[in-house]
Design a protein around this motif. Structure first.
Motif, PDB file in Angstrom:
ATOM      1  N   TRP A  28       0.853  -1.406   0.062  1.00 30.64           N
ATOM      2  CA  TRP A  28       0.090  -0.024   0.098  1.00 30.64           C
ATOM      3  C   TRP A  28       0.839   1.336   0.026  1.00 30.64           C
ATOM      4  N   ASN A  29       1.709   1.302   0.932  1.00 25.71           N
ATOM      5  CA  ASN A  29       2.654   2.351   0.935  1.00 25.71           C
ATOM      6  C   ASN A  29       3.640   2.348  -0.333  1.00 25.71           C
ATOM      7  N   LEU A  30       4.259   1.427  -0.914  1.00 25.40           N
ATOM      8  CA  LEU A  30       4.848   1.362  -2.147  1.00 25.40           C
ATOM      9  C   LEU A  30       4.059   1.977  -3.300  1.00 25.40           C
ATOM     10  N   GLN A  31       2.717   1.601  -3.355  1.00 26.14           N
ATOM     11  CA  GLN A  31       1.810   2.080  -4.485  1.00 26.14           C
ATOM     12  C   GLN A  31       1.573   3.545  -4.239  1.00 26.14           C
ATOM     13  N   LYS A  32       1.032   3.905  -2.947  1.00 23.72           N
ATOM     14  CA  LYS A  32       1.116   5.265  -2.505  1.00 23.72           C
ATOM     15  C   LYS A  32       2.054   6.347  -2.787  1.00 23.72           C
ATOM     16  N   ASP A  33       3.309   5.858  -2.508  1.00 26.63           N
ATOM     17  CA  ASP A  33       4.384   6.758  -2.823  1.00 26.63           C
ATOM     18  C   ASP A  33       4.779   6.728  -4.254  1.00 26.63           C
ATOM     19  N   PHE A  34       4.450   5.742  -4.964  1.00 29.51           N
ATOM     20  CA  PHE A  34       4.734   5.883  -6.437  1.00 29.51           C
ATOM     21  C   PHE A  34       3.577   6.854  -7.121  1.00 29.51           C
ATOM     22  N   ALA A  35       2.374   6.758  -6.660  1.00 26.21           N
ATOM     23  CA  ALA A  35       1.382   7.388  -7.089  1.00 26.21           C
ATOM     24  C   ALA A  35       1.528   8.932  -6.943  1.00 26.21           C
ATOM     25  N   ASP A  36       2.053   9.244  -5.960  1.00 27.16           N
ATOM     26  CA  ASP A  36       2.193  10.635  -5.385  1.00 27.16           C
ATOM     27  C   ASP A  36       3.446  11.295  -6.316  1.00 27.16           C
ATOM     28  N   ARG A  37       4.383  10.296  -6.427  1.00 23.90           N
ATOM     29  CA  ARG A  37       5.430  10.916  -7.132  1.00 23.90           C
ATOM     30  C   ARG A  37       5.224  10.879  -8.827  1.00 23.90           C
ATOM     31  N   PHE A  38       4.560   9.861  -9.248  1.00 28.33           N
ATOM     32  CA  PHE A  38       4.235   9.833 -10.702  1.00 28.33           C
ATOM     33  C   PHE A  38       3.087  10.262 -11.128  1.00 28.33           C
ATOM     34  N   GLY A  39       1.982  10.289 -10.173  1.00 33.82           N
ATOM     35  CA  GLY A  39       0.846  11.031 -10.504  1.00 33.82           C
ATOM     36  C   GLY A  39      -0.293   9.680 -11.085  1.00 33.82           C
ATOM     37  N   LYS A  40       0.295   8.315 -10.975  1.00 34.88           N
ATOM     38  CA  LYS A  40      -0.565   7.370 -11.249  1.00 34.88           C
ATOM     39  C   LYS A  40      -0.043   5.984 -10.649  1.00 34.88           C
ATOM     40  N   SER A  41      -0.855   4.979 -10.505  1.00 31.31           N
ATOM     41  CA  SER A  41      -0.540   3.588  -9.880  1.00 31.31           C
ATOM     42  C   SER A  41       0.296   3.029 -10.778  1.00 31.31           C
ATOM     43  N   PHE A  42       1.342   2.051 -10.126  1.00 30.68           N
ATOM     44  CA  PHE A  42       2.158   1.335 -10.850  1.00 30.68           C
ATOM     45  C   PHE A  42       1.616  -0.037 -11.164  1.00 30.68           C
ATOM     46  N   VAL A  43       0.820  -0.435 -10.649  1.00 23.45           N
ATOM     47  CA  VAL A  43       0.227  -1.806 -10.729  1.00 23.45           C
ATOM     48  C   VAL A  43      -1.486  -1.714 -10.539  1.00 23.45           C
ATOM     49  N   GLY A  44      -2.192  -2.600 -11.027  1.00 19.90           N
ATOM     50  CA  GLY A  44      -3.626  -3.071 -11.066  1.00 19.90           C
ATOM     51  C   GLY A  44      -3.548  -3.245  -9.501  1.00 19.90           C
ATOM     52  N   SER A  45      -4.987  -3.732  -9.162  1.00 20.46           N
ATOM     53  CA  SER A  45      -5.166  -4.003  -7.832  1.00 20.46           C
ATOM     54  C   SER A  45      -4.752  -5.524  -7.561  1.00 20.46           C
ATOM     55  N   GLY A  46      -4.359  -6.032  -8.503  1.00 20.20           N
ATOM     56  CA  GLY A  46      -3.937  -7.539  -8.284  1.00 20.20           C
ATOM     57  C   GLY A  46      -2.700  -7.672  -7.111  1.00 20.20           C
ATOM     58  N   LEU A  47      -1.847  -7.129  -7.734  1.00 15.53           N
ATOM     59  CA  LEU A  47      -0.281  -7.350  -6.933  1.00 15.53           C
ATOM     60  C   LEU A  47      -0.351  -7.264  -5.516  1.00 15.53           C
ATOM     61  N   PRO A  48      -0.587  -5.980  -5.166  1.00  8.82           N
ATOM     62  CA  PRO A  48      -0.861  -5.563  -3.446  1.00  8.82           C
ATOM     63  C   PRO A  48      -1.648  -6.769  -2.629  1.00  8.82           C
ATOM     64  N   GLY A  49      -2.673  -7.261  -3.471  1.00  7.87           N
ATOM     65  CA  GLY A  49      -3.560  -8.276  -2.951  1.00  7.87           C
ATOM     66  C   GLY A  49      -2.894  -9.652  -2.810  1.00  7.87           C
ATOM     67  N   ALA A  50      -1.931  -9.904  -3.541  1.00  6.12           N
ATOM     68  CA  ALA A  50      -1.465 -11.405  -4.099  1.00  6.12           C
ATOM     69  C   ALA A  50      -0.646 -11.811  -2.562  1.00  6.12           C
ATOM     70  N   GLY A  51       0.122 -10.590  -2.192  1.00  9.01           N
ATOM     71  CA  GLY A  51       0.773 -11.251  -0.787  1.00  9.01           C
ATOM     72  C   GLY A  51      -0.048 -11.135   0.313  1.00  9.01           C
ATOM     73  N   CYS A  52      -1.409 -10.687   0.128  1.00  7.05           N
ATOM     74  CA  CYS A  52      -2.029 -10.516   1.329  1.00  7.05           C
ATOM     75  C   CYS A  52      -3.388 -11.577   1.470  1.00  7.05           C
TER      76      CYS A  52
END
Length: 121
Positions: free
Chosen positions: A95-119
Motif C-alpha cells: 500500500w505504501n509503495l503504491q501510494k509513494d509511486f502514485a504521489d511521485r508519478f501521478g498514477k498507480s504502478f500496478v493494478g489491484s492484483g499485486l498488492p493483494g497477492a501477498g495478502c
C-alpha cells in the motif's frame, strides 16, 4: 560475499574483522554480527522504543530480521503496532509503495492484483 563481522575493542583501538565464516574466531569469544540479518534482541529493543511489547511469531521475527524490512519498520513508514501476521505487513508495505509511486508519478504502478497477492486470507 562478506557475511560475518567481528567487532574487537582493545584499550585504544577498535578493529572490525570481516569474514565469510567465523571459523577459528569463536574460540576468542568476540561478538559476531551477521550483516544480512538483524538479531532478535535488536528487533525487540526497537519495538520497545516504539511502545510495542508483544511477542512476535517466528515468521514475523524472520521478516523483521532482514535489514530492508527492519529499516522500513524503524523508519516509521509502517505502523508496526497493527502488524501481527505477514499478510498485514505486506499489505501495508505494498500500500505504501503504491501510494509513494502514485504521489511521485501521478498514477498507480500496478493494478489491484499485486498488492493483494501477498495478502491472501
Amino acid at each position: 560475499m562478506l557475511k560475518n563481522c567481528v567487532y574487537i575493542v582493545v584499550p585504544t583501538h577498535a578493529v572490525v574483522v570481516g569474514s565469510r565464516t567465523v571459523d577459528g574466531l569463536e574460540a576468542f569469544g568476540f561478538p559476531v554480527y551477521v550483516l544480512d540479518e538483524i538479531d532478535r534482541d535488536t528487533i525487540y529493543t526497537e519495538l520497545a522504543k516504539r511502545g510495542m511489547t508483544i511477542e512476535l511469531n517466528k515468521v514475523m521475527q524472520g521478516i523483521l530480521s532482514k535489514p530492508f524490512y527492519f529499516q522500513y519498520m524503524i523508519s516509521g513508514k509502517i505502523d508496526i503496532k497493527n502488524i501481527l501476521q505477514p499478510k498485514h505487513f505486506y499489505r501495508e508495505f505494498f500500500w505504501n509503495l503504491q501510494k509513494d509511486f502514485a504521489d511521485r508519478f501521478g498514477k498507480s504502478f500496478v493494478g489491484s492484483g499485486l498488492p493483494g497477492a501477498g495478502c491472501r486470507h
